[in-house]
Each structure stands twice: as structure tokens, then as C-alpha cells.
Design an enzyme around this catalytic site. Structure first.
Site, PDB file in Angstrom:
ATOM      1  N   HIS A 273       0.843  -1.200   0.000  1.00 43.79           N
ATOM      2  CA  HIS A 273       0.000   0.000   0.000  1.00 43.79           C
ATOM      3  C   HIS A 273       0.876   1.247   0.000  1.00 43.79           C
ATOM      4  O   HIS A 273       1.354   1.681  -1.034  1.00 43.79           O
ATOM      5  CB  HIS A 273      -0.966  -0.032   1.180  1.00 43.79           C
ATOM      6  CG  HIS A 273      -2.073  -1.022   1.036  1.00 43.79           C
ATOM      7  ND1 HIS A 273      -3.030  -0.929   0.057  1.00 43.79           N
ATOM      8  CD2 HIS A 273      -2.384  -2.133   1.745  1.00 43.79           C
ATOM      9  CE1 HIS A 273      -3.878  -1.939   0.152  1.00 43.79           C
ATOM     10  NE2 HIS A 273      -3.509  -2.688   1.183  1.00 43.79           N
ATOM     11  N   GLU A 288       0.460  -4.861   3.816  1.00 43.91           N
ATOM     12  CA  GLU A 288      -0.633  -5.158   4.733  1.00 43.91           C
ATOM     13  C   GLU A 288      -0.522  -6.571   5.304  1.00 43.91           C
ATOM     14  O   GLU A 288      -1.144  -6.888   6.312  1.00 43.91           O
ATOM     15  CB  GLU A 288      -1.993  -4.953   4.056  1.00 43.91           C
ATOM     16  CG  GLU A 288      -3.118  -4.865   5.061  1.00 43.91           C
ATOM     17  CD  GLU A 288      -4.395  -4.267   4.505  1.00 43.91           C
ATOM     18  OE1 GLU A 288      -5.387  -4.255   5.258  1.00 43.91           O
ATOM     19  OE2 GLU A 288      -4.405  -3.807   3.351  1.00 43.91           O
TER      20      GLU A 288
END
Length: 308
Positions: A273, A288
Site C-alpha cells: 500500500h 498489509e
């Protein structure tokens, strides 16, 4: 492009979800644990420190505020927190509530004049925190815009409208908002960054596309592989930008004319991300799956003993 090496650094507990990263001038790397309600700091020596924002909090994005502090959006807490470091630990410098209930602050950027600007997912608005901590809000004028991430160049602001398939631009804090419409529907723009040459790059996560807005306003789009799902964008001081490809587990680099290079993350389904380029040229991304990954700079010929 020469081969570069990834190094992964596990952080937090399982399921906490590293989401965003930022660097401060003191050499620290800050990151949010979006599902764990915590913010972490990795010191220049590799040491880790954390601060919980409290039960039910959701630290989302963050931006360097000073040489050693950051602004963090607490999306579910409807506030922004200012964090710093003291004796190696992360401390709360201050907190600012967003006046509109349910505004859901998300993206944030700090300007050289000491102000901070943020986006409001739930209120279709921008917010501004002045140097005294006062908040002013500015509706973007489009319902369902889902104003998401934000970037700055001087006093100009650029932001993505995830639900509105558009990019907004404010040339100076009190100027009218101009819009660049994205032709692919839905495009779902999220990440955004201003490159060293002033071009604005945007990740169109639903269209597997990178968009580039030139200084004269011309939009050019560069398709990515199907399923790439570009998420965050970070300017490369050496030219072009980096982008995290959440769907394919890669980072990509593009030159200003759209020449792409791809780098596979070592862990499958790592879900990259947030993204930032450090002063040493290392490219950091928040995975993540539970770690921070650093794509190390290319070694110089001198450092590896290559002779002409």
C-alpha cells in the site's frame, strides 16, 4: 534497470495491517497499523516504537510535519493527531478534532508554511489546520466525490476523488478548485504525487492505469497489467515516480514518458500500500501482510569494487 534487492522488516502484530509510510528529516520511518489502532516509528538505528491511538481508532495516512514529527489521520476517530518522539518513544504532541461529524479524515499533507491539509472521505471536502490548530473546511462541490489522497507542490494542492473519477487542483489555499476528469469509468483514483518536474501522477486503481497531468494540464494515461490495482504513488528525486501495485504484489517505476520497470516483492500476496522514497534512495512500502519492505538503492560501481 539493474537488479535491486528487497529487505522485509516485520512490524506489529498479525492482522494489524501496515498501511501508510512517511519519512522525517531525522532519518526515521513512520507507519500506520490501520487495523491495530497504532502508529509506529522505525528509528535510524532500526529500533521500533509504537503508540496506540485508543480503542476504535483507525490511523490511516500520515505526513511529515517537522524534522521529527508527523500528522496522522484517525479516520474513525474523526480527528488528526500530531505525533513526535521523546527518549526514543512515540508521544502525542497534540490532537485536532474535525468539526463535521462523520467527515472521516483520510489523506494528509504538510506545507512549508506550517499548515496541514487533509481530505474528508465522508464529507466530500478538504480541511486545513492552521499554525494555531484551528480547522477550516472546504467542500469540493461534488456529492459522492470520496475525496481520498492529497499531494502538494508549493502552495498548490492536488487531490483524488475516488468516487468522482476526477482529480482536483487548488492553486493556492483560497483559490477555486479546478478539476481534471478521468476518461476511464470507473477509474477510482487513489494515490497521487507531484514529480520533480511538476507533473502530477495519479493511480487509477479500478482502471489499472497511471495518469499523468502535465504542467499545462494535459492528461496522458499509461495502462498497467490487468489486475495491477495501483494504490500509492511517490515521487522519485531522480525523476519519474514509484507506484505500489496492490493486486500483483509489485512496485513499479515509471519515467516521465511512461517507461515502466517492475520489481516483484519477495513475499506472495503481500498487498503493498503506502510508499515513500528515503533520502538514501531506498523505496519503502507498507505491506498489509505485516511488514515494511525496503527496495535498496542500486550499489555504485565503487561500492561493489567494479573497476573501469
Amino acid at each position: 534497470m539493474s537488479a535491486r534487492t528487497f529487505v522485509e522488516h516485520p512490524v506489529g502484530e498479525a492482522g494489524e495491517g501496515p498501511y501508510a509510510v512517511a519519512v522525517t528529516r531525522d532519518g526515521a520511518l513512520w507507519f500506520t497499523l490501520v487495523h491495530g489502532g497504532r502508529v509506529g516509528r522505525r528509528g535510524p538505528d532500526g529500533s521500533l516504537a509504537y503508540l496506540s491511538l485508543g480503542e476504535g481508532s483507525q490511523p490511516s495516512l500520515l505526513a511529515a510535519a517537522t524534522d521529527s514529527t508527523v500528522w496522522v489521520t484517525d479516520t474513525t476517530g474523526n480527528r488528526l493527531v500530531h505525533l513526535g518522539v521523546e527518549r526514543g518513544g512515540v508521544v502525542l504532541v497534540g490532537a485536532v478534532a474535525v468539526p463535521t461529524p462523520g467527515a472521516q479524515p483520510f489523506g494528509v499533507v504538510s506545507l512549508d508554511d506550517g499548515t496541514a491539509w487533509f481530505t474528508e472521505l465522508g464529507a466530500d471536502a478538504l480541511g486545513r489546520i492552521d499554525i494555531l490548530g484551528r480547522v477550516e473546511e472546504f467542500p469540493v462541490g461534488r456529492d459522492g466525490a470520496v475525496v481520498s489522497m492529497i499531494a502538494a507542490s508549493g502552495d498548490s494542492l492536488w487531490f483524488t476523488m475516488n468516487g468522482g473519477n476526477a482529480v482536483g487542483h487548488v492553486r493556492g489555499g483560497d483559490a477555486a478548485i479546478a478539476f481534471t476528469e478521468l476518461p476511464r469509468i470507473p477509474s477510482g483514483p487513489v494515490g497521487i504525487a507531484v514529480a520533480e518536474n511538476g507533473a502530477v501522477w495519479v493511480a487509477e486503481i479500478l482502471a489499472d492505469t497511471l495518469g499523468r497531468i502535465a504542467r499545462n494540464g494535459t492528461l496522458t494515461e499509461f495502462p498497467l497489467p490487468a489486475g495491477a490495482k495501483p494504490h500509492a504513488v511517490a515521487a522519485d528525486p531522480r525523476g519519474g515516480v514509484w507506484v505500489s501495485l496492490w493486486g500483483t504484489g509489485q512496485l513499479a517505476h515509471t519515467t516521465d514518458d511512461g517507461e515502466l520497470s517492475f520489481f516483484d516483492l519477495p513475499t506472495a500476496e503481500s498487498e503493498p500500500h503506502g510508499l515513500v522514497v528515503g533520502d538514501d534512495g531506498a523505496v519503502w512500502t507498507a505491506l498489509e501482510s505485516g511488514a515494511l519492505a525496503a527496495l535498496l538503492p542500486e550499489p555504485s560501481p565503487e561500492s561493489v569494487g567494479i573497476r573501469a
